[in-house]
Design an enzyme around this catalytic site. Sequence first.
Site, PDB file in Angstrom:
ATOM      1  N   GLY A  62       0.793  -1.216   0.000  1.00  0.00           N
ATOM      2  CA  GLY A  62       0.000   0.000   0.000  1.00  0.00           C
ATOM      3  C   GLY A  62       0.826   1.266   0.000  1.00  0.00           C
ATOM      4  O   GLY A  62       0.315   2.354  -0.258  1.00  0.00           O
TER       5      GLY A  62
ATOM      6  N   GLY B 116       3.964   1.575  -1.679  1.00  0.00           N
ATOM      7  CA  GLY B 116       4.928   1.670  -2.763  1.00  0.00           C
ATOM      8  C   GLY B 116       5.376   0.300  -3.231  1.00  0.00           C
ATOM      9  O   GLY B 116       4.892  -0.733  -2.769  1.00  0.00           O
TER      10      GLY B 116
ATOM     11  N   ASP C  75       5.014  -6.382  11.979  1.00  0.00           N
ATOM     12  CA  ASP C  75       4.399  -7.022  10.810  1.00  0.00           C
ATOM     13  C   ASP C  75       4.979  -8.404  10.550  1.00  0.00           C
ATOM     14  O   ASP C  75       5.297  -8.751   9.408  1.00  0.00           O
ATOM     15  CB  ASP C  75       4.601  -6.122   9.584  1.00  0.00           C
ATOM     16  CG  ASP C  75       3.623  -6.462   8.454  1.00  0.00           C
ATOM     17  OD1 ASP C  75       2.626  -7.156   8.730  1.00  0.00           O
ATOM     18  OD2 ASP C  75       3.868  -6.035   7.321  1.00  0.00           O
TER      19      ASP C  75
END
Length: 712
Positions: free
Chosen positions: A55, A57, A180
């Site tokens: 989201g 790049g 993440d």
Amino acid sequence: MTKIYCSRGHENPPGSRFCLQCGENLLDLPVIYGIQPGLTLGDRYVIVRQIGQGGFGRTYLVEDINRFREFCVLKEFSPQVQTAYVLQKAEELFQREAEVLYKLQHPQIPRFRELFRMNLQGKEYLFLVQDYVEGQTYNSLLNARKQQGLRFTETEVRQLLQQILPVLEYIHSMGVIHRDISPDNLILRTADQLPVLIDFGGVKQVVATVASQYYQPGVAQTPAPTLLGKIGFAPPEQMQSGAVSPHSDLYALAVTILVLLTSKQPQDLLDNYTLSWKWQQEVSLSPILGQVLNKMLAPRPSDRYQSASQVLHALNPAPVYYPPTQAPMEQPPATSATFAVAPSPHTPPAPQTPISPSPVPPQQTGGLTPAKTLFAALAVVGVVGITVWGLTRNNHGGGNIAVTPTPSVTQPVDASSQYSPEEKQRKARLSDRRQQLGISQSFYIDLVNQIFWQRNPSLQGRTLSDGKEDESLRAAWDKTADELLDKLSVLSANARQQLGNYTASDRDRWKVQVNQVNVGSRALYDLGDAAFYNVFPQQRGKEFLDQPIGQVWYGFVSDKVTAILAGSVFQKIVFDAGATNKTVSGTLKPGGGKVLIAELAQGQTLELNLKANSQVLLSVYSPSGKVRFLEDSTKRTLSTELPENGFYEFAIASTASSSVEYQLSITATSPAPIETPTPTPTPTETSSPSPTPTPTETNTPSPTPTSIETTP
């Protein structure tokens, strides 16, 4: 035709409509207009192909033309709103995040290289460059197994936990939360089969902050937390409020493990009504691993493990006997003094390398010689106790080291009032100082135990009690601990922090780093040996690399790598125009050294003269390392014909206890060409003979200088 890549970087043949690995609709991918394969960015990075898209790049595989076309990863960020204010704030935040990434120096984290900004077709871009990791993501590995009806085994995920948890411990100790973790952000590296943690969420945090806060400056003085993380993998509080902590990464890691074990996605394993995990219906695990995963996945953050080291300890339960220096004060005293028949199993240290056995890269070509410390697969066994370390070697060519634990003396802990106030204060001071130096507790105990046993071999098979009868021995242990802290304090903070966690991969990385300035590993080890033996002279001539003290040797070598790259112990010899010799001089501190290199040619004659006392050792190596003219030698002169072209290394190392002066003179001359006399024409009737010049010394070319005026 050009191959097609999905947003996750999976390769597909030309004409594919859907990704063969993840099923993504390739026809929905946006068309890349500005950045195409073959384009060079920043006069340095040549785009090879796109390998990912998110989201914020795209990500590209690029070649660094300034580093012999070495592969690296380039991440793009181009704000949708192109105002001067947005671009300025984005760059400021990226710079701040880059400083954090730059501090993360770990063999299982891609190294941050550069952050740069450029205008492309009227649009401003920010690019972040990192090392490229050759391997497959665990998501790709799982998809490949699913096609064969397979999934990851408990043994495999246990190994993954053992190898990646120390990495999390390291980044958390640096104040960094990944945010993440998922199978997509773990790569099994081809070179050594170790998991590598990629795609830190910090950069995404920066991008999202720019998007939410700085498009309209001044609107939000205290913006709401930016929500990052993958749905299903990130814990609920992270997705709801943006709150993150070390246990947030541990939660995501546990979900990742369940996905690998079951081949199912998180939404298929989580009961949406009770918010409880139903993995037990999919796979049967050992009680220990099952309990660990459940605790990592606890709904309430306070019920989870709060650090990666806690998870490692839970995975490796064992009775631990602490020497009194590091005794938890709440622990009850031991009931008896008994013979410890074996050391406790390995207790994983904090922050660096894999703790379970894993493939080790092969030995360097032309490694250390029998006169030096030699390497093999390094197996550091964390033993809480004073341990006899046994080993067997097959040869110096890189054979395996078998570490055989033998009975150890352990020192039970006393938390009672039996210790005198003086002893308690002494132990508290040692504990505080160890923490200030940033040294791992488990490594520290192992090291002190090793040295203490070497000084007191008669204590083998005997446990030190907590009573007055062993008070003097406990004081001797504390004295040893204090002396070792003094010695370890000379290491850099980074080297101290990694003690107990160095592996063969560090050795390979250092070799690459010093090779970039034309320095070989032998010269590096010469400097490391000198510094180490200056502080630990009693280790000279011993086999110690598979012992705790061997980790200290690694620490000294690590600091020498830094010094070589900084130029403080490294110099390139450049001959003056028309000259064939050069003299360099300086002062070496105790245990100090210096590496000098000179680019010379095959067939030249090298004359070397060192003026220094006998405690300065000299080594001279050929560019390929095949010839060692001198090695740790007290010889002061050398005259030889050079066998090859390239950079010759001259390593000077001091074994003196005080500062010493040195002066090194190097002369390199080329052989004079053999002159062939010009034949005299035979006189004829139509021509008269011409005088033939006689060759003289003035016809002989003078020796040529031997250097290239370039900076390494």
